[in-house]
Design an enzyme around this catalytic site. Structure first.
Site, PDB file in Angstrom:
ATOM      1  N   HIS A  67       0.846  -1.204   0.000  1.00 44.88           N
ATOM      2  CA  HIS A  67       0.000   0.000   0.000  1.00 44.88           C
ATOM      3  C   HIS A  67       0.871   1.241   0.000  1.00 44.88           C
ATOM      4  O   HIS A  67       2.092   1.159   0.119  1.00 44.88           O
ATOM      5  CB  HIS A  67      -0.998  -0.020   1.159  1.00 44.88           C
ATOM      6  CG  HIS A  67      -0.393   0.130   2.526  1.00 44.88           C
ATOM      7  ND1 HIS A  67       0.388  -0.835   3.110  1.00 44.88           N
ATOM      8  CD2 HIS A  67      -0.453   1.151   3.427  1.00 44.88           C
ATOM      9  CE1 HIS A  67       0.769  -0.425   4.312  1.00 44.88           C
ATOM     10  NE2 HIS A  67       0.280   0.781   4.530  1.00 44.88           N
ATOM     11  N   HIS A  69       1.503   3.954   1.875  1.00 44.46           N
ATOM     12  CA  HIS A  69       2.061   4.755   2.972  1.00 44.46           C
ATOM     13  C   HIS A  69       3.592   4.821   2.912  1.00 44.46           C
ATOM     14  O   HIS A  69       4.255   3.859   2.520  1.00 44.46           O
ATOM     15  CB  HIS A  69       1.598   4.191   4.318  1.00 44.46           C
ATOM     16  CG  HIS A  69       0.143   4.479   4.586  1.00 44.46           C
ATOM     17  ND1 HIS A  69      -0.619   3.736   5.454  1.00 44.46           N
ATOM     18  CD2 HIS A  69      -0.683   5.434   4.080  1.00 44.46           C
ATOM     19  CE1 HIS A  69      -1.861   4.226   5.476  1.00 44.46           C
ATOM     20  NE2 HIS A  69      -1.920   5.257   4.658  1.00 44.46           N
ATOM     21  N   ASP A  71       5.958   4.720   5.053  1.00 38.28           N
ATOM     22  CA  ASP A  71       6.795   3.751   5.771  1.00 38.28           C
ATOM     23  C   ASP A  71       6.818   2.389   5.069  1.00 38.28           C
ATOM     24  O   ASP A  71       7.465   1.456   5.555  1.00 38.28           O
ATOM     25  CB  ASP A  71       6.365   3.613   7.243  1.00 38.28           C
ATOM     26  CG  ASP A  71       4.954   3.071   7.403  1.00 38.28           C
ATOM     27  OD1 ASP A  71       4.034   3.562   6.711  1.00 38.28           O
ATOM     28  OD2 ASP A  71       4.775   2.144   8.224  1.00 38.28           O
ATOM     29  N   HIS A  72       6.156   2.304   3.902  1.00 36.33           N
ATOM     30  CA  HIS A  72       6.170   1.059   3.116  1.00 36.33           C
ATOM     31  C   HIS A  72       6.802   1.236   1.739  1.00 36.33           C
ATOM     32  O   HIS A  72       7.207   0.258   1.119  1.00 36.33           O
ATOM     33  CB  HIS A  72       4.747   0.513   2.983  1.00 36.33           C
ATOM     34  CG  HIS A  72       4.153   0.159   4.307  1.00 36.33           C
ATOM     35  ND1 HIS A  72       3.976  -1.125   4.743  1.00 36.33           N
ATOM     36  CD2 HIS A  72       3.765   0.955   5.341  1.00 36.33           C
ATOM     37  CE1 HIS A  72       3.481  -1.117   5.969  1.00 36.33           C
ATOM     38  NE2 HIS A  72       3.344   0.137   6.359  1.00 36.33           N
ATOM     39  N   HIS A 125      -7.385  -0.517   5.569  1.00 33.64           N
ATOM     40  CA  HIS A 125      -6.333   0.402   6.025  1.00 33.64           C
ATOM     41  C   HIS A 125      -6.138   1.493   4.965  1.00 33.64           C
ATOM     42  O   HIS A 125      -6.144   2.681   5.268  1.00 33.64           O
ATOM     43  CB  HIS A 125      -5.068  -0.404   6.262  1.00 33.64           C
ATOM     44  CG  HIS A 125      -3.886   0.408   6.718  1.00 33.64           C
ATOM     45  ND1 HIS A 125      -3.817   1.005   7.962  1.00 33.64           N
ATOM     46  CD2 HIS A 125      -2.712   0.713   6.106  1.00 33.64           C
ATOM     47  CE1 HIS A 125      -2.669   1.643   8.073  1.00 33.64           C
ATOM     48  NE2 HIS A 125      -1.974   1.488   6.965  1.00 33.64           N
ATOM     49  N   ASP A 148      -0.201  -3.616   6.398  1.00 31.21           N
ATOM     50  CA  ASP A 148      -0.845  -3.080   7.604  1.00 31.21           C
ATOM     51  C   ASP A 148      -2.303  -3.511   7.697  1.00 31.21           C
ATOM     52  O   ASP A 148      -3.159  -2.744   8.133  1.00 31.21           O
ATOM     53  CB  ASP A 148      -0.772  -1.545   7.607  1.00 31.21           C
ATOM     54  CG  ASP A 148       0.641  -1.031   7.859  1.00 31.21           C
ATOM     55  OD1 ASP A 148       1.542  -1.837   8.146  1.00 31.21           O
ATOM     56  OD2 ASP A 148       0.830   0.195   7.760  1.00 31.21           O
ATOM     57  N   HIS A 186       4.545  -4.413  11.012  1.00 33.17           N
ATOM     58  CA  HIS A 186       4.882  -3.682  12.246  1.00 33.17           C
ATOM     59  C   HIS A 186       4.949  -4.619  13.448  1.00 33.17           C
ATOM     60  O   HIS A 186       4.216  -5.608  13.511  1.00 33.17           O
ATOM     61  CB  HIS A 186       3.836  -2.601  12.554  1.00 33.17           C
ATOM     62  CG  HIS A 186       3.863  -1.445  11.608  1.00 33.17           C
ATOM     63  ND1 HIS A 186       4.676  -0.351  11.800  1.00 33.17           N
ATOM     64  CD2 HIS A 186       3.186  -1.218  10.461  1.00 33.17           C
ATOM     65  CE1 HIS A 186       4.493   0.510  10.810  1.00 33.17           C
ATOM     66  NE2 HIS A 186       3.591   0.013   9.966  1.00 33.17           N
TER      67      HIS A 186
HETATM   68 FE    FE Z   1       2.784   0.993   8.172  1.00 27.57          FE
HETATM   69 ZN    ZN Z   2       0.114   1.843   6.465  1.00 30.38          ZN
END
Ligand code: FE
Ligand code: ZN
Length: 275
Positions: A67, A69, A71-72, A125, A148, A186
């Protein structure tokens, strides 16, 4: 032919395995590799992946994204600067870097690796979130990379989707074989387990998991991967139909008696947001 110091035998590919690369405060980036080639799942940061590739003598052959985001996907530009590899990712999650857009039902042969992955749509998410499933049939080699969506004893926040969408996405994941290893993105497990315990103090499997995962975190070991079986036994977001969970939500004034399963799921997610 005899290997010379400058021309060693090429490394032999082994069965694919998964390497854990921690990043940021609590992210896990996953390197699927066979000792020679590697595909990275959700490289939120590039440098830890470049370091892991170098330390393990691996060549990057693919990037897999779940996805949009940061942090990915944040490490994608740095990785592409080093190697032009295909970028697999969701067709509908707004990621410009994706060269191979994927949706539910798609199946990919991971470049460089003797391994296929199939794709599930798991909105909630984010709306375009996908998951990658390896259904090898071999114990220990059934894998889920779910970003996530499903976490150890928890699930992702609903940034874009509805409770009904997320509940349906989680139900798809719960239907995977029990021995499927769950590689989520995570390390949230202990915090999720505290919430689960408040809901189901009498769940024996949950108590055992709390002991085991607390021990693991006490020595800084990851609690991930978990398994679909463990999640079904302990994750409240897969257990919204359990009478004990409904009772706890009602007792806390967060759910009306007689509410349906989606309402129960929504109440669980809302309570967790403030727990
Ligand atoms: Fe994340
Ligand atoms: Zn995420």
């Amino acid at each position: 032919m005899t290997p010379s110091p400058t021309q060693p035998f090429p490394k032999q590919a082994a069965k694919p395995a998964v390497l854990t690369v921690p990043a940021f405060k609590d992210n896990y980036l996953w390197l699927i590799h066979d000792g020679v080639h590697a595909a990275v799942v959700d490289p939120g940061d590039g440098q830890p992946i470049l370091d892991a590739l170098r330390e393990n003598g691996l060549t990057l052959t693919a990037i897999l994204l779940t996805h949009h985001h940061a942090d990915h996907i944040g490490g994608v530009p740095l990785l592409l600067e080093h190697t032009r590899v295909p970028v697999f990712g969701p067709a509908n999650d707004g990621i410009a870097a994706v060269t191979h857009p994927l949706k539910e039902g798609d199946r990919i042969d991971v470049p460089g690796l003797d391994m296929a992955l199939s794709v599930l749509d798991v909105p909630g998410h984010t709306l375009g979130h996908i998951a990658y499933v390896r259904a090898s049939g071999t114990p220990g080699a059934n894998w889920l990379f779910c970003g996530d969506t499903l976490f150890g004893a928890g699930c992702g926040r609903l940034f874009e989707g509805t409770p009904a969408q997320m509940a349906q996405s989680l139900a798809k994941l719960a239907a995977l074989p029990d021995d499927t290893l769950v590689y989520c993105a995570h390390e949230y497990t202990l915090s999720n387990l505290r919430f689960a315990e408040a809901l189901e103090p009498g769940n024996k499997a949950l108590q055992l998991r709390i002991e085991a995962d607390s021990r693991a975190r006490g020595t800084h070991l990851p609690t991930i991967p978990s398994t679909i079986a463990a999640e079904k036994a302990t994750n409240p977001f897969l257990r919204a139909a359990e009478p004990a969970i409904v009772d706890s939500l009602v007792a806390a004034g967060r759910l009306a008696r007689g509410a349906d399963e989606v309402a129960t799921f929504a109440a669980l997610r809302e309570w967790k947001n403030v727990f």
